[in-house]
Design an enzyme around this catalytic site. Structure first.
Site, PDB file in Angstrom:
ATOM      1  N   LYS A  35       0.823  -1.216   0.000  1.00  0.00           N
ATOM      2  CA  LYS A  35       0.000   0.000   0.000  1.00  0.00           C
ATOM      3  C   LYS A  35       0.857   1.266   0.000  1.00  0.00           C
ATOM      4  O   LYS A  35       0.550   2.240   0.660  1.00  0.00           O
ATOM      5  CB  LYS A  35      -0.950  -0.007   1.197  1.00  0.00           C
ATOM      6  CG  LYS A  35      -1.896  -1.205   1.185  1.00  0.00           C
ATOM      7  CD  LYS A  35      -2.925  -1.120   2.281  1.00  0.00           C
ATOM      8  CE  LYS A  35      -3.860  -2.303   2.306  1.00  0.00           C
ATOM      9  NZ  LYS A  35      -4.475  -2.639   1.055  1.00  0.00           N
ATOM     10  N   CYS A  36       1.908   1.242  -0.776  1.00  0.00           N
ATOM     11  CA  CYS A  36       2.892   2.319  -0.820  1.00  0.00           C
ATOM     12  C   CYS A  36       2.846   2.972  -2.200  1.00  0.00           C
ATOM     13  O   CYS A  36       2.519   2.322  -3.188  1.00  0.00           O
ATOM     14  CB  CYS A  36       4.280   1.716  -0.560  1.00  0.00           C
ATOM     15  SG  CYS A  36       5.668   2.854  -0.690  1.00  0.00           S
ATOM     16  N   GLY A  37       3.218   4.231  -2.272  1.00  0.00           N
ATOM     17  CA  GLY A  37       3.329   4.888  -3.562  1.00  0.00           C
ATOM     18  C   GLY A  37       4.357   4.227  -4.465  1.00  0.00           C
ATOM     19  O   GLY A  37       4.299   4.364  -5.690  1.00  0.00           O
TER      20      GLY A  37
END
Length: 163
Positions: A35-37
Site C-alpha cells: 500500500k505504498c506509492g
C-alpha cells in the site's frame, strides 16, 4: 561470525529457509509493501526476475510494515495481492522488521552496506534494494526511489550473474 547464508529466515508461508538456499545466485533483496506509492515497483522487480532468472538470479521480496503501516496484510493477503495484482513469481519471505530494536538479523547485516553515496545505516522506506553476489557478499545498495530497472541496477545485476 555467520554469513548472510546462515541467517535463519522463513518463507511467507512459514517454511524455514536461509539465503543459503539461493547459494550460487545473485540476489536482489527488497523490503516490499502493498500500500505504498512505490508499490508499482513490483512490476519492474518481476521483469528483472523474468529477464535474469535463467541466468542465476532471483529477486527476494521481504514484506515490512514499519513505514506508515503500508504492509498491514496477513501472509496470505500479501501473497494474493502480489500474484494477482503484479504477477509476482519471485520468492517472498515472512513479514519482518528492518529497523529498530526488533530489526531482523538479515537486515542487521544488510544495513551495514553503503549505497552509491557512501551512506550505510537504517532502511529509509519501502523498496530499498540490496544486491547480493553469488558468493553471498552485499555488493550494491539502491535506495527506494531507484527503479528496479534503472541502468545502474541492471548493470550491477549483470556484473554479478554467475558465469
Amino acid at each position: 561470525m555467520s554469513t548472510l547464508y546462515d541467517i535463519p529466515l522463513h518463507t511467507i508461508d512459514g517454511t524455514p529457509t536461509t539465503l543459503g538456499d539461493h547459494r550460487g545466485k545473485a540476489l536482489l533483496v527488497v523490503n516490499v509493501a502493498s500500500k505504498c506509492g512505490l508499490t508499482p515497483q513490483y512490476e519492474g522487480l518481476e521483469r528483472l526476475q523474468q529477464r535474469y532468472a535463467d541466468r542465476g538470479f532471483t529477486v527476494l521480496g521481504v514484506p515490512c510494515n514499519q513505514f506508515a503501516g503500508q504492509e498491514p496484510g496477513t501472509a496470505e493477503e500479501i501473497q494474493t495481492f502480489c500474484s494477482t495484482t503484479y504477477g509476482v513469481t519471485f520468492p517472498l519471505l515472512e513479514k519482518i522488521e528492518v529497523n529498530g530494536d526488533s530489526r531482523h538479523p538479515l537486515y542487521s547485516e544488510l544495513t551495514q552496506a553503503a549505497d552509491g553515496a557512501g551512506e550505510a545505516g537504517d532502511i529509509t522506506w519501502n523498496f530499498e534494494k540490496f544486491l547480493v553476489s553469488a558468493d553471498g557478499e552485499v555488493v550494491g545498495r539502491f535506495r527506494p526511489r531507484t527503479e528496479p530497472e534503472a541502468p545502474e541496477v541492471t548493470a550491477a545485476i549483470e556484473a554479478q550473474l554467475p558465469r
